[in-house]
Design a protein around this motif. Structure first.
Motif, PDB file in Angstrom:
ATOM      1  N   GLN A   1     138.972  55.177  26.601  1.00 25.61           N
ATOM      2  CA  GLN A   1     137.638  55.724  26.851  1.00 25.61           C
ATOM      3  C   GLN A   1     137.416  56.061  28.320  1.00 25.61           C
ATOM      4  OE1 GLN A   1     138.373  52.530  26.504  1.00 25.61           O
ATOM      5  NE2 GLN A   1     136.673  51.136  26.912  1.00 25.61           N
ATOM      6  N   PHE A   2     138.304  55.572  29.185  1.00 27.32           N
ATOM      7  CA  PHE A   2     138.183  55.838  30.617  1.00 27.32           C
ATOM      8  C   PHE A   2     139.201  56.868  31.104  1.00 27.32           C
ATOM      9  CE2 PHE A   2     137.103  51.107  30.437  1.00 27.32           C
ATOM     10  CZ  PHE A   2     135.751  51.341  30.273  1.00 27.32           C
ATOM     11  N   ARG A   3     139.930  57.492  30.175  1.00 24.61           N
ATOM     12  CA  ARG A   3     140.977  58.444  30.546  1.00 24.61           C
ATOM     13  C   ARG A   3     140.722  59.818  29.941  1.00 24.61           C
ATOM     14  NH1 ARG A   3     145.826  57.366  32.769  1.00 24.61           N
ATOM     15  NH2 ARG A   3     146.008  55.252  33.590  1.00 24.61           N
TER      16      ARG A   3
ATOM     17  N   PRO B   1     142.942  58.512  34.710  1.00 29.16           N
ATOM     18  CA  PRO B   1     141.563  58.040  34.747  1.00 29.16           C
ATOM     19  C   PRO B   1     140.626  59.235  34.970  1.00 29.16           C
ATOM     20  CG  PRO B   1     142.957  56.543  35.992  1.00 29.16           C
ATOM     21  CD  PRO B   1     143.814  57.725  35.623  1.00 29.16           C
ATOM     22  N   THR B   2     139.590  59.324  34.183  1.00 31.52           N
ATOM     23  CA  THR B   2     138.755  60.531  34.138  1.00 31.52           C
ATOM     24  C   THR B   2     138.271  60.982  35.508  1.00 31.52           C
ATOM     25  OG1 THR B   2     138.036  59.892  31.922  1.00 31.52           O
ATOM     26  CG2 THR B   2     136.688  61.514  33.080  1.00 31.52           C
ATOM     27  N   ALA B   3     137.853  60.035  36.345  1.00 28.45           N
ATOM     28  CA  ALA B   3     137.266  60.391  37.636  1.00 28.45           C
ATOM     29  C   ALA B   3     138.260  61.057  38.578  1.00 28.45           C
ATOM     30  CB  ALA B   3     136.676  59.148  38.302  1.00 28.45           C
ATOM     31  N   GLN B   4     139.554  60.940  38.296  1.00 29.23           N
ATOM     32  CA  GLN B   4     140.541  61.545  39.195  1.00 29.23           C
ATOM     33  C   GLN B   4     140.544  63.066  39.126  1.00 29.23           C
ATOM     34  OE1 GLN B   4     144.463  59.942  38.675  1.00 29.23           O
ATOM     35  NE2 GLN B   4     143.838  57.840  39.120  1.00 29.23           N
ATOM     36  N   TRP B   5     140.128  63.625  38.003  1.00 26.87           N
ATOM     37  CA  TRP B   5     140.245  65.074  37.849  1.00 26.87           C
ATOM     38  C   TRP B   5     139.398  65.835  38.859  1.00 26.87           C
ATOM     39  CZ3 TRP B   5     144.249  67.129  35.909  1.00 26.87           C
ATOM     40  CH2 TRP B   5     144.969  66.480  34.906  1.00 26.87           C
ATOM     41  N   ALA B   6     138.211  65.335  39.161  1.00 25.01           N
ATOM     42  CA  ALA B   6     137.370  66.008  40.157  1.00 25.01           C
ATOM     43  C   ALA B   6     138.013  65.951  41.535  1.00 25.01           C
ATOM     44  CB  ALA B   6     135.983  65.372  40.191  1.00 25.01           C
TER      45      ALA B   6
ATOM     46  N   GLN C   1     147.310  54.283  37.406  1.00 21.77           N
ATOM     47  CA  GLN C   1     146.548  53.120  37.850  1.00 21.77           C
ATOM     48  C   GLN C   1     145.463  52.753  36.836  1.00 21.77           C
ATOM     49  OE1 GLN C   1     147.500  51.107  40.137  1.00 21.77           O
ATOM     50  NE2 GLN C   1     149.213  52.472  40.665  1.00 21.77           N
ATOM     51  N   CYS C   2     144.899  51.581  37.030  1.00 22.48           N
ATOM     52  CA  CYS C   2     143.995  51.003  36.038  1.00 22.48           C
ATOM     53  C   CYS C   2     142.753  51.867  35.825  1.00 22.48           C
ATOM     54  CB  CYS C   2     143.578  49.599  36.461  1.00 22.48           C
ATOM     55  SG  CYS C   2     142.465  48.812  35.284  1.00 22.48           S
ATOM     56  N   GLU C   3     142.628  52.377  34.614  1.00 24.27           N
ATOM     57  CA  GLU C   3     141.495  53.238  34.289  1.00 24.27           C
ATOM     58  C   GLU C   3     140.176  52.468  34.231  1.00 24.27           C
ATOM     59  OE1 GLU C   3     143.600  51.759  30.658  1.00 24.27           O
ATOM     60  OE2 GLU C   3     144.253  52.998  32.340  1.00 24.27           O
ATOM     61  N   GLY C   4     140.237  51.210  33.781  1.00 21.32           N
ATOM     62  CA  GLY C   4     139.013  50.422  33.699  1.00 21.32           C
ATOM     63  C   GLY C   4     138.467  50.091  35.075  1.00 21.32           C
ATOM     64  N   CYS C   5     139.332  49.614  35.968  1.00 22.47           N
ATOM     65  CA  CYS C   5     138.882  49.299  37.328  1.00 22.47           C
ATOM     66  C   CYS C   5     138.414  50.555  38.050  1.00 22.47           C
ATOM     67  CB  CYS C   5     140.007  48.618  38.104  1.00 22.47           C
ATOM     68  SG  CYS C   5     140.372  46.941  37.529  1.00 22.47           S
ATOM     69  N   THR C   6     139.096  51.677  37.813  1.00 20.70           N
ATOM     70  CA  THR C   6     138.671  52.936  38.424  1.00 20.70           C
ATOM     71  C   THR C   6     137.282  53.326  37.930  1.00 20.70           C
ATOM     72  OG1 THR C   6     140.958  53.689  38.659  1.00 20.70           O
ATOM     73  CG2 THR C   6     139.254  55.381  38.693  1.00 20.70           C
ATOM     74  N   PHE C   7     137.047  53.152  36.644  1.00 13.89           N
ATOM     75  CA  PHE C   7     135.742  53.470  36.058  1.00 13.89           C
ATOM     76  C   PHE C   7     134.632  52.656  36.711  1.00 13.89           C
ATOM     77  CE2 PHE C   7     132.573  52.269  32.771  1.00 13.89           C
ATOM     78  CZ  PHE C   7     132.046  53.516  32.473  1.00 13.89           C
ATOM     79  N   PHE C   8     134.834  51.355  36.828  1.00 12.50           N
ATOM     80  CA  PHE C   8     133.774  50.497  37.357  1.00 12.50           C
ATOM     81  C   PHE C   8     133.645  50.604  38.872  1.00 12.50           C
ATOM     82  CE2 PHE C   8     134.589  48.440  33.229  1.00 12.50           C
ATOM     83  CZ  PHE C   8     133.288  48.399  32.748  1.00 12.50           C
ATOM     84  N   THR C   9     134.763  50.556  39.588  1.00 13.16           N
ATOM     85  CA  THR C   9     134.700  50.603  41.046  1.00 13.16           C
ATOM     86  C   THR C   9     134.062  51.894  41.534  1.00 13.16           C
ATOM     87  OG1 THR C   9     136.663  49.197  41.259  1.00 13.16           O
ATOM     88  CG2 THR C   9     136.079  50.537  43.167  1.00 13.16           C
TER      89      THR C   9
END
Length: 252
Positions: free
Chosen positions: A216-218, A223-228, A89-97
């Motif tokens: 930069q968001f992966r 997407p980076t935030a998914q790992w947690a 899924q979109c890494e940019g939207c995940t980053f901002f949302t």
């Protein structure tokens, strides 16, 4: 850290003098931002269909009901890749949302925040739950794309005003204009190495491992935030065996 990727060491007096010089530019930048915001508040607006349908947890919802009784609405248009995994899924939207969590300050000022997702509700809402987000979430059906997105693209942010039974769009932006949704960028901008992205004007030797193309968001294919969320044991299954369909471009 080597000598080529750290600032020179000077006396405290010299350091404070350098910061004072920069501070004058920072204050000018702040004042210019205030002036731009003042101009933004003086823009005209355009009417949009208050009955434009969206899909939420209870089914179809008209745009005007998304305001939740408030007079202003801020919408984050979240890009979606139908049928694809959470990792795709979109890494940019995940980053901002994912950085918009506390909404009470917006509500105090009569503003509702909502996400309008490009994808089908059931699948995209599973993503919302996987990510641990609790903001209002809606899917934009095809019949509302032209009424709401209108030749623009998902990934944009838009502001609306409700006046009785009428709804108006007052502002929209995309690209770097959406950065106010990402306080982590503001924090990084104050650090010595900044965002560490290749486009930045940094001294020679500064670490810049990130391309500004979504990478930069992966991290490691997600997407980076998914790992947690994965580490905490949350299920990232979105489609339960549904067939994969074509992927559109990402907003990043």
């Amino acid at each position: 850290m080597t000598d080529v990727n750290k600032p020179p060491v000077v006396s405290r007096r010299e350091w404070l003098a350098a910061i004072d010089t920069l501070r004058a530019r920072e204050k000018a930048h702040t004042r210019e931002g205030d002036a731009i915001a003042a101009a933004r508040r003086r823009l005209p607006m355009t009417e949009v269909d208050p009955s434009a349908p969206l899909i939420g947890g209870t089914g179809h919802v008209p745009l005007i009901d998304v305001f939740e009784g408030r007079t202003q609405l801020f919408v984050s248009y979240h890009m979606w890749h139908d049928g694809h995994t959470a990792a795709e899924q979109c890494e940019g939207c995940t980053f901002f949302t994912g950085q918009v969590r506390e909404l009470s300050y917006l509500h105090q000022r009569d503003v509702t925040f909502a996400v309008f997702c490009q994808g089908p509700y059931e699948e995209s809402d599973r993503y919302r739950r996987f990510m641990g987000w609790d903001m209002p979430w809606y899917s934009v059906p095809a019949e509302s794309h032209e009424r709401l997105v209108a030749d623009r693209h998902f990934g944009m942010k838009a502001c609306y005003l409700r006046d009785g039974d009428h709804v108006y769009e007052t502002y929209w932006t995309t690209g770097r204009g959406v950065e106010p949704m990402a306080p982590s960028y503001g924090i990084l901008d104050m650090t010595v190495h900044g965002r560490q992205e290749t486009w930045e004007n940094s001294p020679s030797g500064w670490p810049q491992p990130y391309e500004a193309l979504g990478q930069q968001f992966r991290k490691d294919g997600r997407p980076t935030a998914q790992w947690a969320r994965i580490a905490a044991g949350h299920d990232d299954d979105l489609h339960s065996g549904q067939p994969r369909t074509g992927r559109s471009g990402c907003c990043s």
